[in-house]
Motif scaffolding. Structure first.
Motif, mmCIF file in Angstrom:
data_model
loop_
_atom_site.group_PDB
_atom_site.id
_atom_site.type_symbol
_atom_site.label_atom_id
_atom_site.label_comp_id
_atom_site.label_asym_id
_atom_site.label_seq_id
_atom_site.Cartn_x
_atom_site.Cartn_y
_atom_site.Cartn_z
ATOM 1 N N VAL A 1 -14.074 2.081 -4.984
ATOM 2 C CA VAL A 1 -12.941 2.864 -5.456
ATOM 3 C C VAL A 1 -13.128 3.140 -6.947
ATOM 4 O O VAL A 1 -13.848 2.426 -7.644
ATOM 5 N N ASN A 2 -12.467 4.177 -7.415
ATOM 6 C CA ASN A 2 -12.502 4.508 -8.838
ATOM 7 C C ASN A 2 -11.322 3.838 -9.549
ATOM 8 O O ASN A 2 -10.193 3.873 -9.065
ATOM 9 N N GLY A 3 -11.608 3.250 -10.685
ATOM 10 C CA GLY A 3 -10.568 2.577 -11.452
ATOM 11 C C GLY A 3 -11.197 1.697 -12.519
ATOM 12 O O GLY A 3 -12.424 1.566 -12.598
ATOM 13 N N THR A 4 -10.368 1.099 -13.336
ATOM 14 C CA THR A 4 -10.830 0.216 -14.409
ATOM 15 C C THR A 4 -10.228 -1.165 -14.218
ATOM 16 O O THR A 4 -9.008 -1.298 -14.067
ATOM 17 N N VAL A 5 -11.081 -2.173 -14.203
ATOM 18 C CA VAL A 5 -10.588 -3.548 -14.118
ATOM 19 C C VAL A 5 -10.048 -3.940 -15.486
ATOM 20 O O VAL A 5 -10.772 -3.938 -16.478
ATOM 21 N N ILE B 1 -17.024 -6.337 -7.316
ATOM 22 C CA ILE B 1 -18.070 -5.830 -8.200
ATOM 23 C C ILE B 1 -17.434 -4.906 -9.213
ATOM 24 O O ILE B 1 -16.776 -3.923 -8.856
ATOM 25 N N VAL B 2 -17.629 -5.215 -10.496
ATOM 26 C CA VAL B 2 -17.024 -4.435 -11.569
ATOM 27 C C VAL B 2 -18.104 -3.551 -12.176
ATOM 28 O O VAL B 2 -18.964 -4.019 -12.922
ATOM 29 N N GLY B 3 -18.082 -2.269 -11.854
ATOM 30 C CA GLY B 3 -19.064 -1.340 -12.393
ATOM 31 C C GLY B 3 -19.832 -0.640 -11.291
ATOM 32 O O GLY B 3 -20.327 -1.289 -10.361
ATOM 33 N N GLY B 4 -19.964 0.695 -11.394
ATOM 34 C CA GLY B 4 -20.552 1.484 -10.317
ATOM 35 C C GLY B 4 -21.868 2.146 -10.652
ATOM 36 O O GLY B 4 -22.223 3.157 -10.050
ATOM 37 N N GLY B 5 -22.619 1.579 -11.607
ATOM 38 C CA GLY B 5 -23.967 2.071 -11.882
ATOM 39 C C GLY B 5 -24.956 1.507 -10.877
ATOM 40 O O GLY B 5 -24.571 0.906 -9.862
ATOM 41 N N THR C 1 -7.006 -7.396 -11.684
ATOM 42 C CA THR C 1 -6.042 -6.304 -11.784
ATOM 43 C C THR C 1 -6.776 -5.048 -12.215
ATOM 44 O O THR C 1 -7.575 -5.082 -13.147
ATOM 45 N N THR C 2 -6.520 -3.946 -11.535
ATOM 46 C CA THR C 2 -7.183 -2.680 -11.834
ATOM 47 C C THR C 2 -6.163 -1.592 -12.099
ATOM 48 O O THR C 2 -5.013 -1.667 -11.655
#
Length: 375
Positions: free
Chosen positions: A109-113, A41-45, A128-129
């Motif tokens: 986890v915190n990070g940017t894809v 899942i890309v995005g934590g909103g 890749t993040t």
């Protein structure tokens, strides 16, 4: 004959646990079953969190990667979410994470894809993040859920960006009630503002459209096509004024945040005050400003995956599936026109339900496995 869901679930666990040879051709797609996660899942909103929660409830393995960028970051509080009405967006996300992480098959986890590559005809994906400290990680997943949201494209008018989200908002459902019965101004192109009037007509009666030079014959025709025939008559009936001067600055005269506000209350009035200045003439004072400006995808991941878009949004069906098999889009990023927290939660859950109930079937049917169990 056994139900297909029972068959696929039993075979899935059997293959994973035993290593018994799979049907012919399965060896070429081994990664379909040995990925790190069922879903990434890309995005934590709210949309991403809802998907993560739902997948955890059915023991799917899933990882949420959160860049820490949210459309509602500037807002004071979120509203219209039963049980969480009036809390800050940061508290909502924190509380949701604390609850969801009780489910042991999911993590966040915190990070940017930075990239996602499809493999084996979209049977699985490699993501890749990158973290804030610059380290990189690679994950594999059978499905991707994009929950990266939108970014509002605000013009460079002095005072607009600095005050956005606090007395200047874009979602009447989210922030309108706190500014009810106050003098309201609507900022944006004329053809987009008429429908906005209809959205706030039961909240505010003293309304001025600040068209910023866009009140033209062409835009009135567009407004008629988008909203209703003779939309000008609608504005007249509502006694809405149109000011077509060029806006040069927005100055905050009063902060509507009450430091003594009871935090247990879901809503309380916010009495902001702004001076809208122009290239000519006297400024206008408004207690609240509603914007109707354009937006764009916050992330380019969808574009790079080749997802179909419409009006700047990722096109999805009722199950939140995009044009690329194995990829879902939820929340503000997708083509559903409803943009609020409840919609985001619904779309995240919808994607998770379809992913859980259908993801194994694709592999099973591709290899004609189910035919072995037919009468």
């Amino acid at each position: 004959m056994l139900p297909k869901t029972t068959i696929l679930f039993t075979l899935h666990l059997f293959w994973l646990a035993t290593g018994v040879p799979r049907p012919p051709g399965e060896e070429q797609d081994t990664n379909a079953f040995v990925t790190d996660f069922d879903a990434l899942i890309v995005g934590g909103g709210p949309a991403g969190l809802a998907a993560l929660s739902a997948l955890g409830r059915v023991r799917r393995t899933a990882l949420l990667i959160d860049s820490g960028e949210y459309r509602n970051s500037p807002t004071r509080r979120i509203h219209d979410v039963a049980g969480f009405d009036g809390v800050t967006a940061a508290y909502f996300r924190w509380s949701a994470r604390q609850q969801i992480l009780h489910y042991k098959t999911v993590d966040a986890v915190n990070g940017t894809v930075t990239s996602i590559r499809s493999k084996a005809n979209n049977t699985y994906f490699i993501a890749t993040t990158e973290t804030a400290k610059g380290s990189t990680s690679t994950y594999t997943a059978r499905k991707i859920i994009i929950a990266t949201g939108l970014r509002d494209l605000l013009p460079p008018t002095p005072g607009l960006q600095e005050n956005f989200g606090k007395g200047i908002y874009w979602c009447p459902w989210c922030d309108g009630h706190e500014h009810a019965d106050q003098p309201l101004g609507i900022l944006g192109p004329y053809d987009k503002t008429v429908e906005a009037v209809a959205e706030v007509a039961h909240l505010n009666s003293d309304i001025i459209i600040f068209a910023n030079g866009t009140d033209t014959y062409e835009n009135r025709v567009r407004a008629d096509a988008a909203f209703a025939e003779n939309s000008s008559a609608y504005l007249d009936k509502r006694r809405v004024k149109v000011d077509n001067r060029t806006v040069t600055r927005i100055t905050r005269l009063r902060d509507g945040e009450d430091p003594n506000r009871d935090p247990s209350l879901p809503t309380a009035p916010e009495y902001d005050l702004f001076s809208v200045e122009f290239d000519t003439g006297s400024p206008a004072e408004r207690g609240v400003l509603l914007t109707t400006f354009a937006y764009e995808q916050r992330s380019s991941i969808g574009e790079r995956l080749g997802l179909e878009t419409r009006n700047g949004k990722l096109v999805v069906d009722e199950d939140m599936r995009t044009s690329v098999p194995g990829v879902y889009a939820v929340g503000d990023a997708n083509s559903d026109i409803r943009t609020n927290v409840l919609h985001a939660l619904h779309s995240g859950k919808s994607a998770a339900v379809h992913l859980h109930s259908k993801s194994d079937l694709r592999v099973m049917f591709r290899h004609n496995i189910l035919k072995q169990f037919e009468d």
